[in-house]
Write an enzyme that holds these catalytic residues in place. Structure first.
Site, PDB file in Angstrom:
ATOM      1  N   SER A  79       1.629  -9.841  -0.739  1.00  9.49           N
ATOM      2  CA  SER A  79       1.292  -8.411  -0.674  1.00  9.49           C
ATOM      3  C   SER A  79       1.618  -7.765   0.667  1.00  9.49           C
ATOM      4  CB  SER A  79      -0.184  -8.209  -1.011  1.00  9.49           C
ATOM      5  OG  SER A  79      -1.007  -9.004  -0.175  1.00  9.49           O
TER       6      SER A  79
ATOM      7  N   GLU B   3      -9.681   7.064   3.459  1.00 11.61           N
ATOM      8  CA  GLU B   3     -10.539   6.106   4.152  1.00 11.61           C
ATOM      9  C   GLU B   3      -9.680   4.914   4.531  1.00 11.61           C
ATOM     10  OE1 GLU B   3      -9.985   6.136   0.962  1.00 11.61           O
ATOM     11  OE2 GLU B   3      -9.492   4.019   0.647  1.00 11.61           O
TER      12      GLU B   3
ATOM     13  N   LYS C  77       0.815  -1.227   0.000  1.00 13.78           N
ATOM     14  CA  LYS C  77       0.000   0.000   0.000  1.00 13.78           C
ATOM     15  C   LYS C  77       0.846   1.274   0.000  1.00 13.78           C
ATOM     16  CE  LYS C  77      -4.514  -1.446   1.402  1.00 13.78           C
ATOM     17  NZ  LYS C  77      -4.413  -2.871   1.811  1.00 13.78           N
TER      18      LYS C  77
HETATM   19  C1  LIG Z   1      -5.189  -3.881   1.486  1.00 11.66           C
HETATM   20  C2  LIG Z   1      -4.466  -5.136   1.246  1.00 11.66           C
HETATM   21  C3  LIG Z   1      -4.813  -6.006   0.185  1.00 11.66           C
HETATM   22  C4  LIG Z   1      -5.996  -5.784  -0.703  1.00 11.66           C
HETATM   23  O1  LIG Z   1      -5.961  -4.622  -1.472  1.00 11.66           O
HETATM   24  P1  LIG Z   1      -5.684  -4.642  -3.034  1.00 11.66           P
HETATM   25  O2  LIG Z   1      -5.995  -3.256  -3.452  1.00 11.66           O
HETATM   26  O3  LIG Z   1      -6.619  -5.659  -3.639  1.00 11.66           O
HETATM   27  O4  LIG Z   1      -4.276  -5.010  -3.230  1.00 11.66           O
HETATM   28  C5  LIG Z   1      -4.047  -7.131  -0.028  1.00 11.66           C
HETATM   29  N1  LIG Z   1      -2.996  -7.417   0.773  1.00 11.66           N
HETATM   30  C6  LIG Z   1      -2.636  -6.622   1.796  1.00 11.66           C
HETATM   31  C7  LIG Z   1      -1.462  -7.003   2.621  1.00 11.66           C
HETATM   32  C8  LIG Z   1      -3.353  -5.453   2.071  1.00 11.66           C
HETATM   33  O5  LIG Z   1      -2.975  -4.674   3.094  1.00 11.66           O
END
Ligand SMILES: *Cc1c(COP(=O)(O)O)cnc(C)c1O
Length: 418
Positions: free
Chosen positions: A393, A126, A104
Site C-alpha cells: 500500500s 483529518e 491514498k
Molecule cells: C493510511 C494507510 C493505510 C491504512 O489505510 P486503509 O484505509 O486501511 O488502506 C495502509 N497503508 C498505508 C501506506 C497508508 O498510508
C-alpha cells in the site's frame, strides 16, 4: 435501528457492489449523523451518484490517475522474498510507486474532482500520521482548492516532517488539543468545520469509513487497484491468484484490491489488522480480534470498545492501522464469510519490513509490512495458496527513523541489529 436489507448490486460507471439505499452493507454501515449534517450528506450523495455515472467525470479521473498519479502501478513478482519465506509465488501490487508514495492519492484525487464538480472551493480533512493530509494537500494544490487539515497535537509532534510537507503544499494545518489528541479527535474537529462551512467546503475523508456515502465512494475511488491487479495477473500469469492480501486500517486499500475479486469465489480475500503488542485492551488495533459491533463516527461497524460502549484506546507500531473502527464493508465481508481476517504483531511487522528491504530492495510502509508478515503464516498452512497477491500500500521512507529507533532502543549510534 434502521432496516437491515441485504445489499443490492448496482452497475454504475465504475461501481458494481453497492450498499442499499440507506448505505447498509448487510447490518453494517448506514448514516448516523447529527441533524446539521443530514442535508450536506444528502447533497454529497446526490453529487457522487451523478458523477459516477458521468463518463466525462470518469475520463477526467482516469486521465489524472494515469498522467499525474503514475498509474497503472506495476505488479512485481517477489521471487527472493518468496523463497526466503518458503512461500510459493508472491506478487506485489506496487501502490508505493504512486505519487506521494501510497494508495491514498487515488481517493484524494477522486474526492478533489468531486469537490470541484460540486462548486466547492475549499476542502477540510483529518489526518493521523499525516499521509492522508499530504495526499489531500497535494490534490488541493493541483486543483486550486483551499485546504485545511486537522491533526491531533500529539500526532503533529510525532510527524513534524509531514506537517511541514502539508504546509509546503499550501495547506493550513490545525492542531487539535482535545480528547486523546490523535486521529479520532481530528475527525470530530474536521466534521465541526464542515458543518459550519458546508456552503463552500467539502470534507475529504481518508478511508472507507464514516457515514454513507463515504465507505462506498472511497472504495470506488480505490477500486482501480484491484481492477489493474486482476488484469495484470491474468496477462502476466494467465490465471487469477489463489489469495489476495492487504493490511486493514480503515480498510480502503484492502477494499480497493478486494473489489475486483469478489465474484471470483476461488480467490481468498485476506485482510490483516494490527495486532500491536498483544491482543489486550489498549495494546492493539485488531477490531475483529477484540472488538464488537457498535457505532463510531457515523457508521455501524466493528469497534474496539468497553462494555459500556466507551471507545477503547488503540496501539500499533504503524500509525495508519491505529484506529478503533474498521470500515463497515469489511464487517459485512467477514460476517458473510467472503473475506477472512488475521492480525500480525508489531514485532512481526518490523521483521517483515526488513525482509522486504533485504530480499527485494523495497522498503515498505509499516502498514504494508503487516501484509508481508502474514505471508509467513500462509506458507505454514497445510495447503498454502500457490499464487498470492499482496497490496504494497505504501513506501516506507516515512517509517525509516521509527524503525531505526525500534531496532536499537538502547544503543544510539550503533549499527541496527538485523
Ligand atoms: C493510511 C494507510 C493505510 C491504512 O489505510 P486503509 O484505509 O486501511 O488502506 C495502509 N497503508 C498505508 C501506506 C497508508 O498510508
Amino acid at each position: 435501528m434502521e432496516d437491515q436489507a441485504p445489499p443490492v448490486t448496482v452497475r454504475g460507471a465504475f461501481g458494481r457492489r453497492d450498499p442499499d439505499a440507506r448505505g447498509y452493507f448487510g447490518e453494517f454501515g448506514g448514516r448516523f449523523v447529527p441533524e446539521t449534517l443530514v442535508a450536506p450528506i444528502a447533497e454529497l450523495e446526490a453529487a457522487y451518484l451523478d458523477a459516477r455515472s458521468d463518463p466525462a467525470f470518469e475520463q477526467q479521473f482516469t486521465s489524472l490517475l494515469r498522467h499525474y498519479v503514475g498509474r497503472p502501478t506495476p505488479l512485481h513478482e517477489a521471487r527472493r522474498l518468496a523463497s526466503a519465506l518458503g512461500a510459493s509465488r508472491v506478487l506485489l501490487k506496487r501502490e508505493d510507486l504512486a505519487h506521494t508514495g501510497a494508495h491514498k492519492i487515488n481517493n484524494a484525487l477522486g474526492q478533489g474532482l468531486l469537490a470541484v464538480r460540486m462548486g466547492k472551493r475549499r476542502v477540510v480533512a483529518e489526518t493521523g500520521a499525516g499521509q492522508h493530509g499530504v495526499a489531500t494537500a497535494t490534490v488541493c494544490a493541483l486543483l486550486g482548492l483551499a485546504c485545511d487539515v486537522y491533526m491531533g497535537v500529539d500526532d503533529m509532534a510525532r510527524q513534524a516532517l509531514n506537517v511541514f510537507r502539508m504546509r509546503l503544499l499550501g495547506a493550513r494545518v490545525h492542531g487539535v488539543d482535545a480528547g486523546s489528541r490523535t486521529l479520532k479527535d481530528a475527525i470530530n474537529e474536521a466534521m465541526r468545520d464542515w458543518v459550519a462551512n458546508v456552503h463552500d467546503t467539502h470534507y475529504l475523508l481518508g478511508s472507507a469509513l464514516g457515514p454513507h456515502p463515504y465507505p462506498l465512494m472511497v472504495r470506488e475511488f480505490q477500486s482501480v487497484i484491484g481492477q489493474e491487479a486482476r488484469a495484470q495477473c491474468l496477462a502476466q500469469y494467465g490465471r487469477l491468484p489463489d489469495a489476495v492480501v492487504a493490511c486493514v486500517g480503515g480498510g480502503s486499500n484492502a477494499l480497493g484490491l478486494f473489489d475486483a475479486f469478489i465474484d471470483d469465489s476461488a480467490v481468498r480475500l485476506i485482510g490483516v489488522e494490527a495486532g500491536g503488542e498483544a491482543i489486550e485492551a489498549g495494546r492493539h488495533a485488531a477490531r475483529f480480534a477484540g472488538g464488537s459491533p457498535g457505532i463510531l463516527q457515523g457508521t455501524r461497524t466493528f469497534v474496539l470498545q468497553d462494555d459500556a460502549g466507551n471507545i477503547g484506546a488503540t496501539h500499533s507500531v504503524s500509525a495508519g492501522l491505529d484506529y478503533a473502527a474498521i470500515g463497515p464493508e469489511h464487517a459485512w465481508l467477514r460476517s458473510s464469510g467472503r473475506a477472512e481476517y488475521a492480525h500480525v504483531s508489531d514485532a512481526q511487522a518490523l521483521e517483515a519490513f526488513q525482509w522486504l528491504a533485504r530480499t527485494e530492495g523495497i522498503v515498505p510502509a509499516l502498514e504494508s509490512a503487516h501484509g508481508i508478515a502474514h505471508l509467513r503464516e500462509l506458507a505454514r498452512e497445510s495447503s498454502p495458496p500457490e499464487l498470492v497477491l499482496v497490496n504494497l500500500s505504501g513506501r516506507g521512507d516515512k517509517d525509516v527513523q521509527a524503525v531505526e529507533r525500534q531496532l536499537r532502543p538502547d544503543a544510539a549510534g550503533q549499527e541496527p541489529s538485523l
